[in-house]
Structure formats: structure tokens, C-alpha cells
Design a protein around this motif. Structure first.
Motif, PDB file in Angstrom:
ATOM      1  N   VAL A  98      -5.302  -5.171  -6.385  1.00  0.00           N
ATOM      2  CA  VAL A  98      -5.132  -5.111  -4.932  1.00  0.00           C
ATOM      3  C   VAL A  98      -6.459  -4.846  -4.218  1.00  0.00           C
ATOM      4  CG1 VAL A  98      -3.949  -3.994  -3.010  1.00  0.00           C
ATOM      5  CG2 VAL A  98      -2.743  -4.320  -5.177  1.00  0.00           C
ATOM      6  N   LEU A  99      -7.133  -3.757  -4.587  1.00  0.00           N
ATOM      7  CA  LEU A  99      -8.288  -3.316  -3.813  1.00  0.00           C
ATOM      8  C   LEU A  99      -9.451  -4.301  -3.875  1.00  0.00           C
ATOM      9  CD1 LEU A  99      -9.435  -1.098  -2.033  1.00  0.00           C
ATOM     10  CD2 LEU A  99     -10.255   0.051  -4.103  1.00  0.00           C
ATOM     11  N   PHE A 100      -9.838  -4.733  -5.081  1.00  0.00           N
ATOM     12  CA  PHE A 100     -10.985  -5.637  -5.206  1.00  0.00           C
ATOM     13  C   PHE A 100     -10.769  -6.963  -4.478  1.00  0.00           C
ATOM     14  CE2 PHE A 100     -13.378  -3.921  -9.191  1.00  0.00           C
ATOM     15  CZ  PHE A 100     -13.730  -2.803  -8.454  1.00  0.00           C
ATOM     16  N   PRO A 101      -9.650  -7.668  -4.754  1.00  0.00           N
ATOM     17  CA  PRO A 101      -9.448  -8.933  -4.018  1.00  0.00           C
ATOM     18  C   PRO A 101      -9.300  -8.721  -2.513  1.00  0.00           C
ATOM     19  CG  PRO A 101      -7.515  -8.395  -5.354  1.00  0.00           C
ATOM     20  CD  PRO A 101      -8.587  -7.455  -5.761  1.00  0.00           C
ATOM     21  N   LEU A 102      -8.765  -7.556  -2.111  1.00  0.00           N
ATOM     22  CA  LEU A 102      -8.636  -7.270  -0.681  1.00  0.00           C
ATOM     23  C   LEU A 102     -10.021  -7.147  -0.035  1.00  0.00           C
ATOM     24  CD1 LEU A 102      -7.056  -6.519   1.859  1.00  0.00           C
ATOM     25  CD2 LEU A 102      -7.044  -4.150   1.041  1.00  0.00           C
ATOM     26  N   SER A 148       0.822  -1.211   0.000  1.00  0.00           N
ATOM     27  CA  SER A 148       0.000   0.000   0.000  1.00  0.00           C
ATOM     28  C   SER A 148       0.858   1.263   0.000  1.00  0.00           C
ATOM     29  CB  SER A 148      -0.929   0.007   1.217  1.00  0.00           C
ATOM     30  OG  SER A 148      -1.786  -1.111   1.200  1.00  0.00           O
ATOM     31  N   VAL A 149       1.916   1.265   0.809  1.00  0.00           N
ATOM     32  CA  VAL A 149       2.819   2.415   0.846  1.00  0.00           C
ATOM     33  C   VAL A 149       3.478   2.625  -0.509  1.00  0.00           C
ATOM     34  CG1 VAL A 149       4.985   3.280   1.821  1.00  0.00           C
ATOM     35  CG2 VAL A 149       3.242   2.296   3.330  1.00  0.00           C
ATOM     36  N   ASN A 150       3.917   1.533  -1.142  1.00  0.00           N
ATOM     37  CA  ASN A 150       4.534   1.636  -2.460  1.00  0.00           C
ATOM     38  C   ASN A 150       3.567   2.156  -3.511  1.00  0.00           C
ATOM     39  OD1 ASN A 150       7.369   0.894  -2.597  1.00  0.00           O
ATOM     40  ND2 ASN A 150       6.745  -1.096  -1.821  1.00  0.00           N
ATOM     41  N   ASP A 151       2.310   1.699  -3.424  1.00  0.00           N
ATOM     42  CA  ASP A 151       1.310   2.155  -4.396  1.00  0.00           C
ATOM     43  C   ASP A 151       1.066   3.656  -4.272  1.00  0.00           C
ATOM     44  OD1 ASP A 151       1.034  -0.340  -5.434  1.00  0.00           O
ATOM     45  OD2 ASP A 151      -0.800  -0.838  -4.344  1.00  0.00           O
ATOM     46  N   LEU A 209      -2.517   2.984 -14.329  1.00  0.00           N
ATOM     47  CA  LEU A 209      -1.910   2.875 -13.004  1.00  0.00           C
ATOM     48  C   LEU A 209      -2.971   2.678 -11.920  1.00  0.00           C
ATOM     49  CD1 LEU A 209       0.449   3.076 -11.041  1.00  0.00           C
ATOM     50  CD2 LEU A 209       0.348   5.555 -11.257  1.00  0.00           C
ATOM     51  N   LEU A 210      -3.972   3.538 -11.923  1.00  0.00           N
ATOM     52  CA  LEU A 210      -4.981   3.484 -10.873  1.00  0.00           C
ATOM     53  C   LEU A 210      -5.879   2.255 -11.010  1.00  0.00           C
ATOM     54  CD1 LEU A 210      -5.946   7.274 -10.782  1.00  0.00           C
ATOM     55  CD2 LEU A 210      -4.466   6.023  -9.200  1.00  0.00           C
TER      56      LEU A 210
END
Length: 343
Positions: free
Chosen positions: A187-191, A149-152, A179-180
Motif C-alpha cells: 500500500v504505502l510504497f505504490p501510494l 487505511s482504516v482497516n489496516d 503484517l507491517l
């Protein structure tokens, strides 16, 4: 460890061969699948990435994330390697090999293209695949999520200026939608799905349902990984067959970069006395690349058939088998580190 995980390197190798063979036998089919994209993000690959990392997302315990700020060393290591070392070492190796060592074998214009592709790889730290490497090394899933998350967040702001500086141009077109959308899809959806699943399965003082579910879905991570490998190499099969010599020349500095960055990060993690479940993923995040983004930007900037696009494709060719070898190194050096989380 299951049969598929135990011999994962063999399965990946077979899938690379299968992808190249099938891509040359059925180019129209792979061209059709490659065309199923939104903002240069392939939707079929996105689904396979979900299959690959969803079981890992279910393992994330958000109640434990609040304590990660007490042990920031692993995050600091990841940031330093990804943004202060890796992009510049990649640019240097590209210049060294294609302007000096391989200068007699590659024409100057093509050399510039290959260097550009390498730079784009170097400025795009891993986002999705790192969850696979983290799981294979028994990394802390909660800490890995925070590192990614920090890297993103940094990537959204730093990708364009660092790439522009290293490419030597005043302006660079970065497809922000790519990118977004990549971050959201990978990341966001599977999370979110993983969090909802865990919340439904968790019971107070009884994790039996959660553990049983994880045992059932865990094999699908390997299925997703192997299917992704077949597709990625199927997409680029004709290029791989058409330019074998150039692929070898590009792979050499990429291999040196990958192993070199890993050595720097892993030894630094040992010197910092990080726990193994933090040191492993921290080093592997810095070593691997967000190749989906690098390929998309290379095509956007230089064209589908450019040397820059080819260099990013070779990054995919090199990354999966090399990362599996580094996973083995991390697992075989577990005794170098403490198993307890760093304070």
C-alpha cells in the motif's frame, strides 16, 4: 473496456491452470521464487502487486480526501462487516462444516487445522487486491484508499486478539514484521509513487498529460494481476494436485462465506443509500481477504505443510474467480444506487 478487461474472468481461469501446470512441471523454479522473501512476504509478488495497483494509486486525488469525513457511512459499513461480522461468521461456518457436516470425512485433528486456516482468512481483511476490485467497478479511488487505511490501522491492533479468541488459545504468535511490511510494500510504497507521479503530471486546468499517462499504464494492472495469479498457484501446485478432495471440502464453506458476506454488505449499502462508487468497494473490501498475511501466519503458527496452511491456500484459489463474479454483480446493479457521492 479493453479486450483484457472484457474477458478478465477467462484470462484469470487460464492463468490458474497455467500456474498449476507450470508449478508441477518446474517445482524447483517456483520453490526458488517462493524463497525470495523477507519476513514471509514474497518480494516477487510484492513487485507484481506494485505493477497491479500503481496505476490506481495515480488516480487518487489527495485534495478530495479531506471531504471524506463528511460521508462516513461507507467507512462505518466496512468496519462493521470486517470486524464485527466476518471473523465470527467464518469461524461458525468452519465449525459447522468440519465438525458437523463433513465430520465423517475428515479426521478431528485435520478438521481443527482447516478451521484454524479459515479463521485466519476471516480475520485478515483485504489490503492490496481491493484496489483492483475498486477500479473494475469504477469505485471512488480516494474513498477506497481511506477505507483500506482504516482497516489496516484496526488490523494492527485487532488481528491478534480476535484470532486468539476464535482459535481458542491464550496466546498467538503474530509475525508483526509480516503484517507491517505487507502494508508498507502493498500500500504505502505504490501510494507514494502514485502521488509523486500525479504531482508531476498534473497541470493547472489541464489534465491531458495525466489522462494520457493513465491510458498507457492501465493495461499493466491486468498484467500484474494475471502474473500474480500464475505465481500464487504455481507455489501451491503440488498441494492442489495432491489433495483435490480436501480442497473441494474447504472451498464449499469459503464460497458460502464469501457470497454471504457480500450479500449482507451490499444490501446494507443499498439500505444506507450509499453512492454506487462507494457501495461497491465497501462491499468488496468486506468480502475479500488479505490472503498473503493469512498464508504467512498459518505457516508461522502451524507449519508449511499443515492443514491450516492448505486452507489459506484454498482461500486464494476461491477468491480471485469469485471476486470477479462479484465485480460483475456490482457492475450490473449500478442502477440500484445513486451515482452521486453520499452527503
Amino acid at each position: 473496456m479493453g479486450l483484457f478487461e472484457k474477458y478478465l474472468t477467462l484470462w484469470v481461469g487460464l492463468c490458474i491452470v497455467a500456474g498449476v501446470v507450470l508449478g508441477n512441471l518446474y517445482p524447483a523454479l517456483f520453490a526458488f521464487i517462493a524463497g525470495l522473501e523477507l519476513a514471509h512476504v514474497n518480494l516477487v509478488v510484492a513487485v507484481l502487486v506494485w505493477v497491479m495497483i500503481y496505476p490506481m494509486m495515480v488516480q487518487i486525488d489527495f485534495s478530495a480526501i479531506k471531504d471524506i469525513g463528511k460521508k462516513p457511512q461507507g467507512i462505518l459499513l466496512t468496519v462493521l462487516v470486517n470486524w464485527f461480522i466476518k471473523p465470527f461468521s467464518m469461524a461458525f461456518l468452519g465449525w459447522l462444516f468440519f465438525k458437523v457436516i463433513f465430520a465423517g470425512w475428515i479426521d478431528p485433528q485435520t478438521a481443527e487445522q482447516y478451521i484454524a486456516g479459515m479463521i485466519l482468512l476471516g480475520v485478515a481483511p483485504c489490503t492490496a487486491m481491493v484496489f483492483v476490485w475498486s477500479q473494475l467497478t469504477k469505485g471512488d479511488p480516494n474513498y477506497t484508499l481511506v477505507q483500506v487505511s482504516v482497516n489496516d490501522i484496526i488490523m494492527v491492533f485487532a488481528f491478534a486478539p480476535i484470532a486468539a479468541f476464535l482459535l481458542g488459545i491464550s496466546e498467538i504468535h503474530v509475525p508483526w514484521e509480516t503484517l507491517l511490511l505487507s502494508v508498507v510494500l502493498y500500500v504505502l510504497f505504490p501510494l507514494i509513487l502514485g502521488v509523486l507521479t500525479r504531482k508531476r503530471l498534473e497541470r493547472k486546468n489541464d489534465d491531458s498529460k495525466l489522462m494520457a499517462f493513465l491510458e498507457k499504464v492501465k493495461p499493466w494492472s491486468v498484467v500484474g494481476l494475471l502474473s500474480t495469479v500464475i505465481l500464487l498457484f504455481g507455489f501451491q501446485a503440488e498441494k492442489i494436485i495432491a489433495q483435490p478432495q480436501d480442497i473441494v471440502l474447504i472451498a464449499i464453506p469459503l464460497l458460502i462465506q464469501t457470497y454471504g458476506i457480500f450479500i449482507i454488505a451490499y444490501l446494507a449499502a443499498k439500505a444506507m443509500k450509499l453512492a454506487h462508487n462507494i457501495a461497491g468497494p465497501a462491499s468488496l473490501i468486506g468480502t475479500s481477504n488479505f490472503f498473503e498475511l493469512a498464508v504467512a501466519v498459518a505457516i508461522s503458527l502451524f507449519g508449511l505443510h499443515s492443514g491450516a496452511a492448505l486452507a489459506t491456500v484454498v482461500g486464494v484459489l476461491v477468491e480471485v474467480p469469485v471476486m470477479l463474479s462479484l465485480v460483475a454483480v456490482v457492475n450490473n446493479t449500478r442502477h440500484w444506487f445513486t451515482e452521486k457521492p453520499a452527503d
